[in-house]
Design a protein around this motif. Sequence first.
Motif, PDB file in Angstrom:
ATOM      1  N   THR A  25       0.807  -1.225   0.000  1.00 25.39           N
ATOM      2  CA  THR A  25       0.000   0.000   0.000  1.00 25.39           C
ATOM      3  C   THR A  25       0.841   1.276   0.000  1.00 25.39           C
ATOM      4  O   THR A  25       0.342   2.350  -0.283  1.00 25.39           O
ATOM      5  CB  THR A  25      -0.927   0.030   1.240  1.00 25.39           C
ATOM      6  OG1 THR A  25      -0.106  -0.168   2.397  1.00 25.39           O
ATOM      7  CG2 THR A  25      -1.973  -1.065   1.175  1.00 25.39           C
ATOM      8  N   THR A  26       2.132   1.154   0.317  1.00 16.77           N
ATOM      9  CA  THR A  26       3.007   2.324   0.391  1.00 16.77           C
ATOM     10  C   THR A  26       3.243   2.930  -0.984  1.00 16.77           C
ATOM     11  O   THR A  26       3.425   2.211  -1.960  1.00 16.77           O
ATOM     12  CB  THR A  26       4.375   1.911   0.974  1.00 16.77           C
ATOM     13  OG1 THR A  26       4.157   1.061   2.091  1.00 16.77           O
ATOM     14  CG2 THR A  26       5.201   3.110   1.394  1.00 16.77           C
ATOM     15  N   THR A  27       3.269   4.264  -1.044  1.00 19.83           N
ATOM     16  CA  THR A  27       3.723   4.949  -2.259  1.00 19.83           C
ATOM     17  C   THR A  27       5.171   5.345  -2.005  1.00 19.83           C
ATOM     18  O   THR A  27       5.472   6.022  -1.029  1.00 19.83           O
ATOM     19  CB  THR A  27       2.866   6.189  -2.558  1.00 19.83           C
ATOM     20  OG1 THR A  27       1.518   5.767  -2.744  1.00 19.83           O
ATOM     21  CG2 THR A  27       3.344   6.891  -3.825  1.00 19.83           C
ATOM     22  N   TYR A  28       6.052   4.874  -2.871  1.00 15.50           N
ATOM     23  CA  TYR A  28       7.479   5.168  -2.718  1.00 15.50           C
ATOM     24  C   TYR A  28       7.890   6.308  -3.634  1.00 15.50           C
ATOM     25  O   TYR A  28       7.317   6.465  -4.703  1.00 15.50           O
ATOM     26  CB  TYR A  28       8.324   3.950  -3.122  1.00 15.50           C
ATOM     27  CG  TYR A  28       8.094   2.700  -2.311  1.00 15.50           C
ATOM     28  CD1 TYR A  28       8.452   2.640  -0.965  1.00 15.50           C
ATOM     29  CD2 TYR A  28       7.570   1.555  -2.908  1.00 15.50           C
ATOM     30  CE1 TYR A  28       8.278   1.465  -0.232  1.00 15.50           C
ATOM     31  CE2 TYR A  28       7.403   0.376  -2.181  1.00 15.50           C
ATOM     32  CZ  TYR A  28       7.751   0.341  -0.840  1.00 15.50           C
ATOM     33  OH  TYR A  28       7.585  -0.802  -0.117  1.00 15.50           O
ATOM     34  N   LYS A  29       8.938   7.040  -3.229  1.00 18.97           N
ATOM     35  CA  LYS A  29       9.580   7.986  -4.143  1.00 18.97           C
ATOM     36  C   LYS A  29      10.646   7.191  -4.905  1.00 18.97           C
ATOM     37  O   LYS A  29      10.609   7.081  -6.120  1.00 18.97           O
ATOM     38  CB  LYS A  29      10.191   9.150  -3.370  1.00 18.97           C
ATOM     39  CG  LYS A  29      10.924  10.155  -4.245  1.00 18.97           C
ATOM     40  CD  LYS A  29      11.383  11.359  -3.406  1.00 18.97           C
ATOM     41  CE  LYS A  29      12.432  12.175  -4.099  1.00 18.97           C
ATOM     42  NZ  LYS A  29      13.774  11.540  -4.113  1.00 18.97           N
ATOM     43  N   ASP A  30      11.574   6.629  -4.166  1.00 21.87           N
ATOM     44  CA  ASP A  30      12.574   5.726  -4.746  1.00 21.87           C
ATOM     45  C   ASP A  30      12.368   4.395  -4.039  1.00 21.87           C
ATOM     46  O   ASP A  30      12.061   4.380  -2.846  1.00 21.87           O
ATOM     47  CB  ASP A  30      13.994   6.236  -4.484  1.00 21.87           C
ATOM     48  CG  ASP A  30      14.223   7.627  -5.068  1.00 21.87           C
ATOM     49  OD1 ASP A  30      13.678   7.911  -6.147  1.00 21.87           O
ATOM     50  OD2 ASP A  30      14.944   8.420  -4.440  1.00 21.87           O
ATOM     51  N   CYS A  31      12.518   3.297  -4.749  1.00 28.62           N
ATOM     52  CA  CYS A  31      12.302   2.029  -4.056  1.00 28.62           C
ATOM     53  C   CYS A  31      13.266   0.942  -4.491  1.00 28.62           C
ATOM     54  O   CYS A  31      13.884   1.009  -5.551  1.00 28.62           O
ATOM     55  CB  CYS A  31      10.861   1.563  -4.198  1.00 28.62           C
ATOM     56  SG  CYS A  31      10.417   0.920  -5.814  1.00 28.62           S
ATOM     57  N   LYS A  32      13.374  -0.061  -3.609  1.00 29.39           N
ATOM     58  CA  LYS A  32      14.136  -1.280  -3.864  1.00 29.39           C
ATOM     59  C   LYS A  32      13.124  -2.410  -3.875  1.00 29.39           C
ATOM     60  O   LYS A  32      12.228  -2.435  -3.021  1.00 29.39           O
ATOM     61  CB  LYS A  32      15.118  -1.563  -2.729  1.00 29.39           C
ATOM     62  CG  LYS A  32      16.170  -0.514  -2.485  1.00 29.39           C
ATOM     63  CD  LYS A  32      17.095  -0.985  -1.351  1.00 29.39           C
ATOM     64  CE  LYS A  32      18.120   0.084  -1.024  1.00 29.39           C
ATOM     65  NZ  LYS A  32      19.199  -0.423  -0.163  1.00 29.39           N
TER      66      LYS A  32
END
Length: 127
Positions: A25-32
């Motif tokens: 459910t998280t909105t990431y800016k940068d993600c792995k």
Amino acid sequence: ISLKFMSSPEIASLSWGQMKVQGCTTTYKDCKVWPGGSRAWDWRETGTEHSPGVQPADVKEVVEKGVQTLVIGRGMSEALKVPPSTVEYLKKQGIDVRVLQTEQAVKEYNGLVAQGVRVGGVFHSTC
């Protein structure tokens, strides 16, 4: 749960400064992302900046999840650099590394997920 059977989650959406990963459910800016999970890629943890760019420390966590391929998204206008030392580090681990503009990188990554490849990724969603 055996990690062997966990597939990599698809990137569900990408727009400037926002990424969503399937099943999260998280909105990431940068993600792995890696087989079985994802988290925010916080550059402050490793002191990463656009230049010199992605460090082995940024990808180590994903490497340790046992990926065959790692996709690096350099941002929408490819401002994030990937130094040769990081590519070398990945190749030494026997990992196929693909460095692309982020929209292209997400397409590539999702394509590999669809083929059942144990793929990981680190994506930068702004410049």
